[in-house]
Motif scaffolding. Structure first.
Motif, PDB file in Angstrom:
ATOM      1  N   LEU A 186      -2.097  -0.848   6.303  1.00 30.63           N
ATOM      2  CA  LEU A 186      -1.646   0.321   7.069  1.00 30.63           C
ATOM      3  C   LEU A 186      -1.195   1.447   6.146  1.00 30.63           C
ATOM      4  O   LEU A 186      -0.664   1.228   5.064  1.00 30.63           O
ATOM      5  N   LYS A 187      -1.427   2.686   6.613  1.00 28.90           N
ATOM      6  CA  LYS A 187      -0.905   3.868   5.931  1.00 28.90           C
ATOM      7  C   LYS A 187       0.546   4.109   6.369  1.00 28.90           C
ATOM      8  O   LYS A 187       0.888   3.824   7.524  1.00 28.90           O
ATOM      9  N   PRO A 188       1.374   4.672   5.492  1.00 28.49           N
ATOM     10  CA  PRO A 188       1.125   4.953   4.078  1.00 28.49           C
ATOM     11  C   PRO A 188       0.971   3.647   3.293  1.00 28.49           C
ATOM     12  O   PRO A 188       1.666   2.666   3.579  1.00 28.49           O
ATOM     13  N   VAL A 189       0.079   3.647   2.326  1.00 31.84           N
ATOM     14  CA  VAL A 189      -0.268   2.427   1.608  1.00 31.84           C
ATOM     15  C   VAL A 189       0.870   2.005   0.684  1.00 31.84           C
ATOM     16  O   VAL A 189       1.286   2.762  -0.202  1.00 31.84           O
ATOM     17  N   ASP A 190       1.376   0.784   0.909  1.00 29.20           N
ATOM     18  CA  ASP A 190       2.394   0.190   0.047  1.00 29.20           C
ATOM     19  C   ASP A 190       1.706  -0.469  -1.153  1.00 29.20           C
ATOM     20  O   ASP A 190       0.797  -1.274  -0.987  1.00 29.20           O
ATOM     21  N   LYS A 191       2.138  -0.128  -2.365  1.00 26.25           N
ATOM     22  CA  LYS A 191       1.460  -0.613  -3.573  1.00 26.25           C
ATOM     23  C   LYS A 191       1.443  -2.140  -3.675  1.00 26.25           C
ATOM     24  O   LYS A 191       0.423  -2.740  -4.020  1.00 26.25           O
ATOM     25  N   SER A 192       2.568  -2.764  -3.383  1.00 30.76           N
ATOM     26  CA  SER A 192       2.643  -4.231  -3.524  1.00 30.76           C
ATOM     27  C   SER A 192       1.746  -4.924  -2.498  1.00 30.76           C
ATOM     28  O   SER A 192       1.094  -5.929  -2.801  1.00 30.76           O
TER      29      SER A 192
END
Length: 262
Positions: free
Chosen positions: A104-110
């Protein structure tokens, strides 16, 4: 080197994902990007890819249309879909089309890195399955499915061969065990199995040899003995004639195809 393709028409998102994954991959994977579904489809015509990350909402060709086009070309790579909360129906449809997962956006890096790591693990699992399919002789599989229809004599013959695979068993010996005339047994075997006795014996010996080459570190000469060949030289010749490579090359190729073996 395995390749991941990022497909997103938003430069900030596309470059942000690419920067994150290039740092994570540290040269282990090739990270590429495309600014649209049209560009991605064109690029994919000439470049193999293992994992795709794609946005679902894009002009001209959206992520779902791209998946449909790729599915029509052949087996899909492992696909991760990016979607906003308001686009969840798109994400759900992409899963129905064969996508692996969605972020899902916003994209979480982890979350992104964890999903990509699992996607590459899925792709490696496909590699192992492909290697296993290559290991099994399709004619032996077909015979296995048909075995219920064989006469008791042919079933006994096959069991007898399996039990003595390490010996120099021959058609005359098997026919005598069954109390049948060798000529009659030869015709009966071919009639029911669809292959000659000698062809079957070669196939079953090579099948066992391939299993030992992949699953053990036994030397080639010992594998030759275990599958009934009196000399390693003849075993290597028969193997090359049937598989197109030497036993040593086959073993190395199988190891290369399985990333779990280092």
């Amino acid at each position: 080197m395995k390749t991941l393709l990022i497909v997103d028409d938003e430069p900030r998102t596309r470059l942000g994902i690419q920067k994150t994954l290039v740092a994570w991959a540290a040269g282990k994977y090739q990270i590429e990007s495309a600014a649209s579904g049209v560009e991605a489809l064109e690029w994919l015509k000439t470049h193999p890819v293992h994992v795709i990350i794609t946005d679902v909402r894009m002009p001209e060709i959206d992520g779902l249309q791209m998946l449909e086009t790729l599915a029509a070309r052949g087996p899909l790579p492992v696909v991760i879909v990016i979607s906003g909360h308001a686009e969840f129906e798109y994400a759900k449809r992409s899963l129905q089309l064969g996508a692996f997962d969605y972020v899902l956006k916003p994209v979480d890096k982890s979350i992104l890195i964890d999903t990509v790591q699992r996607a590459f693990e899925r792709d490696s699992g496909r590699d192992r399955m492909d290697a296993m399919e290559k290991l099994v002789d399709p004619k032996l599989l077909e015979m296995g499915r048909d075995e219920a229809r064989y006469s008791s004599s042919i079933k006994d013959a096959i069991a007898y061969i399996y039990d003595r695979l390490h010996d120099t068993v021959g058609m005359k010996q098997v026919a005598e065990h069954l109390h049948l005339n060798p000529s009659y047994f030869s015709v009966l075997f071919k009639e029911q199995t669809g292959v000659t006795f000698s062809d079957y014996l070669t196939r079953i010996r090579l099948q066992k040899a391939k299993e030992l080459l992949v699953a053990t570190r036994l030397p080639i000469w010992e594998i030759a003995e275990k599958v009934g060949y009196q000399t390693v030289k003849y075993f290597i010749k028969v193997f090359k004639d049937n598989e197109g490579m030497s036993p040593r090359q086959y073993r190395q190729q199988s190891l290369d195809a399985d990333p779990s073996i280092q």
